[in-house]
Design an enzyme around this catalytic site. Sequence first.
Site, PDB file in Angstrom:
ATOM      1  N   LYS A   1     -10.895  -9.145   5.819  1.00 25.32           N
ATOM      2  CA  LYS A   1     -10.051  -8.315   4.956  1.00 25.32           C
ATOM      3  C   LYS A   1     -10.377  -6.831   5.116  1.00 25.32           C
ATOM      4  CE  LYS A   1      -7.018  -7.416   1.762  1.00 25.32           C
ATOM      5  NZ  LYS A   1      -5.584  -7.592   2.033  1.00 25.32           N
TER       6      LYS A   1
ATOM      7  N   LYS B   1       1.835 -11.644   4.042  1.00 23.31           N
ATOM      8  CA  LYS B   1       3.002 -11.623   3.158  1.00 23.31           C
ATOM      9  C   LYS B   1       3.854 -12.872   3.357  1.00 23.31           C
ATOM     10  CE  LYS B   1       3.150  -6.580   2.993  1.00 23.31           C
ATOM     11  NZ  LYS B   1       1.728  -6.498   3.368  1.00 23.31           N
TER      12      LYS B   1
ATOM     13  N   LYS C   1      -3.913  -9.485  -1.985  1.00 23.78           N
ATOM     14  CA  LYS C   1      -3.106  -9.325  -3.195  1.00 23.78           C
ATOM     15  C   LYS C   1      -1.810 -10.130  -3.143  1.00 23.78           C
ATOM     16  CE  LYS C   1       0.306  -6.186  -1.911  1.00 23.78           C
ATOM     17  NZ  LYS C   1       0.127  -6.299  -0.468  1.00 23.78           N
TER      18      LYS C   1
ATOM     19  N   GLY D   1       0.797  -1.216   0.000  1.00 28.49           N
ATOM     20  CA  GLY D   1       0.000   0.000   0.000  1.00 28.49           C
ATOM     21  C   GLY D   1       0.830   1.266   0.000  1.00 28.49           C
ATOM     22  N   ASN D   2       2.074   1.187   0.497  1.00 28.51           N
ATOM     23  CA  ASN D   2       2.926   2.374   0.510  1.00 28.51           C
ATOM     24  C   ASN D   2       3.351   2.800  -0.886  1.00 28.51           C
ATOM     25  OD1 ASN D   2       4.474  -0.117   0.567  1.00 28.51           O
ATOM     26  ND2 ASN D   2       6.303   1.142   0.750  1.00 28.51           N
TER      27      ASN D   2
END
Length: 311
Positions: free
Chosen positions: A126, A272, A210, A10-11
């Site tokens: 989520k 992740k 994602k 997101g960054n």
Amino acid sequence: MSKIVIALGGNALGNTPEEQLQLVKNTAKSIVDLAKQGHQIMIGHGNGPQVGMINLAMEFAANNGANTPSMPFPECGAMSQGYIGYHLQQAIGDELKKAGIDKQVVSIVTQVVVDEHDKAFTNLSKPIGAFYSKEDAEKIQKEKGYTFVEDAGRGYRRVVASPIPQKIVEAKVIEQLAANGTLVITVGGGGIPVVETAGGLKGVPAVIDKDRSSAKLATDIKADKLVILTAVEKVFVNFNKPDQKALDTLTLQEAQKYIEEGQFAKGSMLPKVEACMEFIKNAPAGAEAIITSLEKAKDALDGATGTIIKK
């Protein structure tokens, strides 16, 4: 030359279109640095804030006199793929031209098959959309019936189902484009979640993580590397504590041990690490999964930094 799937954190994007247009310029530089080395590159990205904003805006317009139709959540996801992809295409394309690299970049509106019986549909988890105070979240929950959870100490966010990806519908064309030298932006927001029915594919209200979708794509096309880019250079245990420790490598066994200890935050590093584990479990010999920051992507691929997950 390696076949690389990159998952942008997101960054790398922004909370507004204007902010995003600026941020993706920096993102594009890191991506083009990898393209200079001749790698086949496929780029996944999140859409949590974006799809939440689109959904909220469409609901507000439909319910407050604008006479617009109510927009189903899968269509909101498709909209987010379009506008985020457009920003990334533009920024990466401009950077390719500056570098004198004759490559094309394209976004694929990507569908991802999920299991309609996935337990995620009864266990919403989520986060999407903006962060709210506890009081505001409770108010919206009463008005809209949404479910909110506290997200990694940053506030409260709406949560929806996050089913496990089963199949990337457009995987073959993604692989073909990458093999021809095209930089492909795909599985945006984890992909549009669809289920298989007797009448064909049908969109469902959910957001697929994602990182998991990027890992699934990497597995299906037999990628050499899965690179998950986030805000930190390496994975840490005891993160933000006096005894925090950066990890250069992480075996599947070690990763599972740390997960059981609760070392990785659910809304942050946990998905992740889990995505990397899934890829490595099914990856060809010599494949790598790397977690690092956007700025260190090239160095991490050169083995100079980042956390490498291996069997």
